[in-house]
Design an enzyme around this catalytic site. Structure first.
Site, PDB file in Angstrom:
ATOM      1  N   THR A  51       8.894 -35.007  26.118  1.00  0.00           N
ATOM      2  CA  THR A  51       7.851 -35.815  25.492  1.00  0.00           C
ATOM      3  C   THR A  51       7.140 -36.684  26.515  1.00  0.00           C
ATOM      4  O   THR A  51       5.914 -36.822  26.495  1.00  0.00           O
ATOM      5  CB  THR A  51       8.461 -36.706  24.392  1.00  0.00           C
ATOM      6  N   ASP A 106       4.707 -42.494  20.352  1.00  0.00           N
ATOM      7  CA  ASP A 106       4.703 -41.992  18.970  1.00  0.00           C
ATOM      8  C   ASP A 106       4.468 -43.165  18.028  1.00  0.00           C
ATOM      9  O   ASP A 106       4.503 -44.336  18.429  1.00  0.00           O
ATOM     10  CB  ASP A 106       6.007 -41.266  18.631  1.00  0.00           C
ATOM     11  N   ALA A 130      13.028 -35.706  28.737  1.00  0.00           N
ATOM     12  CA  ALA A 130      11.765 -36.106  29.372  1.00  0.00           C
ATOM     13  C   ALA A 130      10.623 -35.147  29.044  1.00  0.00           C
ATOM     14  O   ALA A 130       9.544 -35.242  29.635  1.00  0.00           O
ATOM     15  CB  ALA A 130      11.914 -36.245  30.893  1.00  0.00           C
ATOM     16  N   LYS A 149       2.077 -37.636  18.119  1.00  0.00           N
ATOM     17  CA  LYS A 149       2.847 -36.445  18.495  1.00  0.00           C
ATOM     18  C   LYS A 149       3.491 -35.843  17.257  1.00  0.00           C
ATOM     19  O   LYS A 149       3.778 -36.533  16.279  1.00  0.00           O
ATOM     20  CB  LYS A 149       3.907 -36.777  19.538  1.00  0.00           C
ATOM     21  N   GLU A 151      43.733 -35.909  24.760  1.00  0.00           N
ATOM     22  CA  GLU A 151      43.866 -37.096  23.926  1.00  0.00           C
ATOM     23  C   GLU A 151      43.924 -38.358  24.785  1.00  0.00           C
ATOM     24  O   GLU A 151      44.444 -38.344  25.892  1.00  0.00           O
ATOM     25  CB  GLU A 151      45.142 -37.013  23.074  1.00  0.00           C
TER      26      GLU A 151
END
Length: 362
Positions: free
Chosen positions: A276, A219, A274, A242, A89
């Site tokens: 992609t 993308d 990494a 992609k 905690e």
């Protein structure tokens, strides 16, 4: 008799006028009157105004970046005490007065994400209970941003949940850098300033002056970001189509645009495993690209990322220092970090002074 009565009536007025003229001739002029001393409360308020410019505190996620920001704006990093109980905690305490202060808390929610997020929430709560006038969370990397919609049945929208947690803890506004999806700004019920690391990255590649350069979006979701980058560098844009088959698993399908004989620059917001990135590099080289560079705002670099980058034909990966690089990542010559401390520092100054932040986008 009439004349005598008239004289008797006017005499008191004439006497009074003569007395007033006599007093005014010996009284000091207004400019000669010594200035009154300022009230003690006014002098004390002046000292308070100088002391309460703004304060910057940092969690443990990226202390080096926080120190750079403080050095840029000329404000010392706030003193705190962060410890942990035996079960893990968090114990947190402010070691200086923040009552009525404009406070900025710098904490990217990077790995370990849960720990750094809870740290940030506890810091906000401590500042709120210490009567800070305004609390601005500065989150260079916004964790849990990749779940921003229900794209599958029975999934959480974690980016909305984190936004709610920050507001509930007591944050008054947020300063974020390169969100995974721009619509996340709408998940907040407090004002949000969304910065981009692009100016820092653009400046670096403009100085490199790479020949026959083409900016590539890995993308469809990153097209807007890549288009802005390409416009600033005045170069063409290409897109990689992609398909994501699973979490952290993608399959490159097709390259849209002519990259033959070109130097390609892949632009992304996050480099995680990494996978992609490496597949995109291979696809571009297979389409005739001569060299491939890459840049990203957030170097998450988890799992096999460092080894993937080291073995890939990628020339260089340029990243912003929103997330501190691990020791292993610093040993890889292909990975080059750039500092966004100046960008964050100018944004903090603008927020505190209530001036426009939009000029930083240029």
């Amino acid at each position: 008799m009439t004349q005598a009565n008239t004289t008797a009536v006017l005499s008191p007025d004439l006497a009074r006028d003569e007395e007033l003229n006599r007093r005014s001739s010996i009284a000091p002029s207004v400019s000669q009157t010594p200035p009154a001393k300022a009230a003690p409360e006014r002098r004390r308020a002046g000292r308070l105004g100088e002391a309460k410019r703004f304060k910057i505190f940092s969690g443990e996620a990226n202390i080096a970046l926080s120190e750079e920001v403080c050095q840029f704006v000329g404000v010392p990093l706030g003193q705190t005490k962060m410890q942990r109980f035996a079960d893990g905690e968090i114990y947190f305490q402010l070691l200086e007065n923040v009552r009525g202060a404009d406070v900025f808390v710098i904490q990217p929610t990077c790995r370990p994400v849960d720990q750094h997020l809870v740290e940030l929430l506890i810091m906000i709560d401590a500042l709120k209970r210490a009567s800070a006038a305004r609390i601005t969370v500065v989150i260079p990397y916004y964790g849990y941003a990749r779940q921003d919609r229900k794209d599958r049945p029975r999934v959480a929208i974690s980016s909305k949940l984190v936004a709610d947690l920050l507001s509930t803890a007591g944050a008054n506004r947020a300063l974020l850098v390169d969100l995974h999806a721009a619509q996340i700004q709408g998940f907040f019920n407090i004002p949000v300033d969304h910065l981009f690391a692009s100016p820092v990255l653009v400046d670096y590649f403009r100085k490199l002056n790479l020949p026959d350069l083409t900016v590539v979006s890995p993308d469809a979701g990153g097209v807007e970001r890549a288009r802005f980058f390409a416009k600033k560098l005045e170069v063409p844009l290409a897109i990689v189509d992609k398909r994501r088959t699973d979490i952290n698993v993608t399959e490159v399908m097709n390259v849209i645009g002519d990259v033959r004989g070109r130097t390609c620059l892949i632009l992304d917001d996050i480099v995680d495993t990494a996978g992609t990135l490496v597949k995109t590099v291979d696809a571009l080289l297979a389409q005739g690209a001569t060299r491939v560079y890459a840049c990203a705002s957030h170097a998450v670099l988890s799992g096999p990322a460092i080894e993937n980058i080291r073995k890939s034909p990628l020339v260089e990966l340029v990243v912003a220092n929103t997330i501190p690089l691990s020791e292993a990542a610093r040993q890889v010559e292909k990975i080059k970090p750039l500092s966004i401390a100046g960008l964050l520092g100018r944004a903090i100054e603008s927020i505190h002074m209530e001036t426009s932040v939009s000029t930083l986008f240029n």
